[in-house]
Design a protein around this motif. Structure first.
Motif, PDB file in Angstrom:
ATOM      1  N   LYS A  44       0.850  -1.191   0.000  1.00 13.78           N
ATOM      2  CA  LYS A  44       0.000   0.000   0.000  1.00 13.78           C
ATOM      3  C   LYS A  44       0.885   1.241   0.000  1.00 13.78           C
ATOM      4  O   LYS A  44       1.722   1.420   0.885  1.00 13.78           O
ATOM      5  N   VAL A  45       0.689   2.083  -1.002  1.00 13.97           N
ATOM      6  CA  VAL A  45       1.416   3.346  -1.088  1.00 13.97           C
ATOM      7  C   VAL A  45       0.406   4.468  -1.299  1.00 13.97           C
ATOM      8  O   VAL A  45      -0.707   4.232  -1.767  1.00 13.97           O
ATOM      9  N   PRO A  46       0.775   5.691  -0.937  1.00 14.18           N
ATOM     10  CA  PRO A  46      -0.151   6.812  -1.175  1.00 14.18           C
ATOM     11  C   PRO A  46      -0.502   6.934  -2.649  1.00 14.18           C
ATOM     12  O   PRO A  46       0.303   6.636  -3.530  1.00 14.18           O
ATOM     13  N   ARG A  47      -1.713   7.398  -2.903  1.00 13.19           N
ATOM     14  CA  ARG A  47      -2.196   7.521  -4.278  1.00 13.19           C
ATOM     15  C   ARG A  47      -1.303   8.426  -5.104  1.00 13.19           C
ATOM     16  O   ARG A  47      -1.113   8.212  -6.299  1.00 13.19           O
ATOM     17  N   ARG A  48      -0.719   9.457  -4.479  1.00 11.45           N
ATOM     18  CA  ARG A  48       0.098  10.388  -5.232  1.00 11.45           C
ATOM     19  C   ARG A  48       1.311   9.695  -5.855  1.00 11.45           C
ATOM     20  O   ARG A  48       1.705  10.017  -6.971  1.00 11.45           O
TER      21      ARG A  48
ATOM     22  N   ALA B 153       9.216   9.794   0.298  1.00 14.65           N
ATOM     23  CA  ALA B 153       8.630   9.578  -1.030  1.00 14.65           C
ATOM     24  C   ALA B 153       9.670   9.666  -2.147  1.00 14.65           C
ATOM     25  O   ALA B 153       9.692   8.818  -3.046  1.00 14.65           O
ATOM     26  N   PRO B 154      10.594  10.670  -2.126  1.00 11.98           N
ATOM     27  CA  PRO B 154      11.639  10.694  -3.161  1.00 11.98           C
ATOM     28  C   PRO B 154      12.533   9.455  -3.135  1.00 11.98           C
ATOM     29  O   PRO B 154      12.999   9.006  -4.187  1.00 11.98           O
TER      30      PRO B 154
ATOM     31  N   TRP C 279      13.888   4.608  -6.258  1.00 12.69           N
ATOM     32  CA  TRP C 279      14.148   3.162  -6.292  1.00 12.69           C
ATOM     33  C   TRP C 279      13.125   2.420  -7.172  1.00 12.69           C
ATOM     34  O   TRP C 279      13.144   1.204  -7.262  1.00 12.69           O
ATOM     35  N   SER C 280      12.238   3.167  -7.815  1.00 11.02           N
ATOM     36  CA  SER C 280      11.219   2.555  -8.675  1.00 11.02           C
ATOM     37  C   SER C 280      11.606   2.660 -10.145  1.00 11.02           C
ATOM     38  O   SER C 280      10.738   2.739 -11.008  1.00 11.02           O
TER      39      SER C 280
ATOM     40  N   VAL D 153      10.057   1.946   5.057  1.00 10.87           N
ATOM     41  CA  VAL D 153       9.923   3.401   5.047  1.00 10.87           C
ATOM     42  C   VAL D 153       8.424   3.736   5.086  1.00 10.87           C
ATOM     43  O   VAL D 153       7.748   3.728   4.064  1.00 10.87           O
ATOM     44  N   THR D 154       7.927   3.994   6.252  1.00  5.57           N
ATOM     45  CA  THR D 154       6.505   4.275   6.406  1.00  5.57           C
ATOM     46  C   THR D 154       6.209   5.679   5.888  1.00  5.57           C
ATOM     47  O   THR D 154       6.677   6.673   6.444  1.00  5.57           O
ATOM     48  N   LEU D 155       5.456   5.731   4.823  1.00 12.16           N
ATOM     49  CA  LEU D 155       5.133   7.022   4.228  1.00 12.16           C
ATOM     50  C   LEU D 155       4.056   7.732   5.041  1.00 12.16           C
ATOM     51  O   LEU D 155       3.156   7.085   5.583  1.00 12.16           O
ATOM     52  N   PRO D 156       4.122   9.036   5.134  1.00 10.85           N
ATOM     53  CA  PRO D 156       3.090   9.771   5.883  1.00 10.85           C
ATOM     54  C   PRO D 156       1.757   9.761   5.156  1.00 10.85           C
ATOM     55  O   PRO D 156       1.689   9.505   3.958  1.00 10.85           O
ATOM     56  N   ASP D 157       0.712  10.050   5.908  1.00 14.94           N
ATOM     57  CA  ASP D 157      -0.609  10.200   5.316  1.00 14.94           C
ATOM     58  C   ASP D 157      -0.720  11.625   4.792  1.00 14.94           C
ATOM     59  O   ASP D 157      -0.848  12.577   5.557  1.00 14.94           O
ATOM     60  N   TYR D 158      -0.652  11.794   3.482  1.00 18.56           N
ATOM     61  CA  TYR D 158      -0.600  13.129   2.904  1.00 18.56           C
ATOM     62  C   TYR D 158      -1.955  13.832   2.890  1.00 18.56           C
ATOM     63  O   TYR D 158      -2.038  15.019   2.607  1.00 18.56           O
TER      64      TYR D 158
END
Length: 525
Positions: free
Chosen positions: A138-142, A348-349, A354-355, A411-416
């Protein structure tokens, strides 16, 4: 060809089994397909598979790009347009430039033109690999939107660089003024031709007496016509397919019936499933031919592998620097213009950098290098460029493809807070759609409530959000009214998508799909 047909059929079975295994192991299927293709290619006695680059460009690339464009949200693409276009054009150019200087400096016999050619080949990341990985985590939609948007455009920009570098390498001359004009025509002409062809097909769907089968057949032809028409006038076929696909995607509810949309989804999912599986398996199967060419060139295998690892390292470093450079540029630009997010953070960067797995477009471009130049002289270092491209694809798929899911989890991404939560969005849409439907119905069809029990039941459903069993036969007049109501619901959802940036278009599309299913039910009552 005929005698090898059973072998090709068996490969389809292998593709299906491998993708099933990838889903079970939660590994991106391109990784397993490439590795398995590599293993199959080493088995003795199997038919030798030769990949014609024209087949990849003409047969595989248009439908894969068209499907990606059709699935892309124009709202998302516009929202993240600055980061998407910078990665798709500026970053691709600087990546190719960096590869050119490194190749010219470290690889004997390479000129800047050859280095730029190699850079144009290996600069575009492969969207299929990233999408296959992101479905397990699960990753942020952005983030998914940026990767999808970048992938739609970077193939075009890299192939444009490749064309110019090929001209410079074969002719020994490069005129900047001519290149700038050609670049402008390829971009503007390609986009314009795609929109024009898309508009013509849209009118054909709308005004010709087509049924669902005919509509689907036309959608299968559409990307090929876009691509070939643009290439015939020396503009970008990739941009033509992308721009035309985006146009038709945004207008799909205006020219396709619900039957065509529902059946088309199944047909296209199956087609893209097979095409994706084939291209990645073929990458691995092509290694023996690439290795034979390397031996003819007289380059040691270990040396060639070293060059491939060097170029891979350059690609990773440049993309990482570009990802964090974009953060700095965004923070500076945010002081002067409105940006979607002035402070995207450092996590996020990292994941975006890495993608950058490479794939089928890079291999197809490398294979399209001519064997001989116009004067009959063998094209310099063609086989080495092919081998380096293969190493880049293999290493990025294995290294980045296998570690990206782990990195995303660590790397837990923040909830934007770009969008409302899914449950809240669905609740909001249901409530708003029901209220709009009731208001429209009572305004336009209030007299039918007195005489028509089915419509009263439908109103009760919208009011109480329940779905009672209907026993009364549905008359043609009732169907007509109900179809009008469903169309009003579609219009409300599409308008809601336009005016509310907090609504994720993926959820809107899910609701529209449900309305199509509801319309289909009417045909069997």
């Amino acid at each position: 060809m005929i005698e090898n047909f059973p072998f090709y059929l068996s490969l389809i079975v292998v593709i299906v089994l491998l993708i099933m295994l990838a889903d079970k192991l939660k590994v991106a299927y391109p990784v397993l397909l490439v590795v398995t293709g590599l293993g199959i290619s080493l088995l003795p006695g199997l038919p030798k598979i030769h990949i014609e680059p024209e087949l990849i460009f003409i047969i595989f690339l248009p439908p894969l790009l068209y499907d990606a464009a059709f699935a892309m949200s124009w709202k998302e693409l516009w929202r993240w347009r600055r980061i998407v276009t910078s990665f798709a054009f500026i970053v691709v150019f600087f990546t190719a430039l960096s590869v050119a200087f490194v190749a010219d400096w470290f690889i004997p016999g390479f000129s800047l033109a050859l280095g730029f050619l190699l850079g144009g080949i290996v600069s575009p990341p492969d969207a299929i690999s990233a999408s296959a990985i992101l479905k397990f985590v699960k990753v942020p939609r952005r983030m998914s939107s940026i990767l999808e948007g970048e992938s739609l455009l970077n193939d075009a920009s890299s192939l444009i660089i490749f064309r110019f570098a090929l001209i410079a390498a074969t002719t020994g001359r490069f005129v900047w003024q001519e290149a700038a004009l050609s670049f402008g025509w390829m971009v503007i002409g390609g986009a314009a031709i795609g929109v024009l062809v898309g508009w013509l097909f849209m009118k054909a769907h709308k005004y010709l007496p087509t049924d669902a089968n005919m509509d689907i057949a036309l959608t299968l032809v559409t990307p090929y016509v876009m691509y070939i028409a643009a290439e015939e006038v020396h503009s970008s076929g990739v941009l033509a397919v992308v721009s035309g696909g985006l146009l038709l995607s945004s207008q799909r509810h205006h020219f396709l019936s619900s039957s065509s949309r529902l059946r088309g989804v199944n047909v296209w999912q199956s087609l893209v499933f097979l095409l994706n599986g084939w291209v990645f398996l073929l990458i691995g199967l092509d290694l023996p031919e690439i290795n034979e060419g390397l031996k003819k060139e007289g380059t040691a295998l270990s040396v060639a592998i070293g060059y491939g690892l060097l170029i891979t390292f350059v690609l990773i470093i440049v993309r990482t620097l570009a990802s964090y450079g974009a953060v700095v540029v965004t923070q500076i630009a945010g002081r002067f213009i409105e940006v979607a997010d002035r402070n995207p953070g450092w996590k996020a960067p990292l994941l975006l950098s890495w993608s950058g797995m490479r794939g089928v477009v890079s291999l197809a471009a490398a294979l399209s290098i001519p064997i001989e130049m116009s004067n009959g002289v063998p094209f310099p270092h063609r086989n080495l460029i092919l081998f380096i491209t293969f190493v880049v694809i293999l290493v990025t798929l294995l290294l980045q493809g296998l570690t990206l899911p782990w990195l995303i989890r660590k790397v837990t991404l923040p909830d934007y807070n770009d969008y409302l939560p899914e449950e809240e969005t669905e609740r909001l849409l249901k409530k708003g759609m029901h209220e709009h439907t009731l208001h429209y119905f009572k305004t336009n069809y209030s007299r039918h409530l007195i005489s028509n029990g089915i419509l009263r039941q439908k109103v009760a459903f919208w009011e109480q959000k329940s779905n009672p069993e209907l026993e009364e036969a549905i008359s043609e007049e009732t169907k007509k009214i109900y179809l009008d109501i469903l169309e009003q619901q579609r219009s409300w959802l599409r308008n809601k998508n336009k005016i509310d940036d907090k609504i994720d278009e993926e959820i809107i599309r899910k609701f529209l799909y449900g309305i199509d299913l509801e319309e289909e039910k009417l045909k069997y009552n």
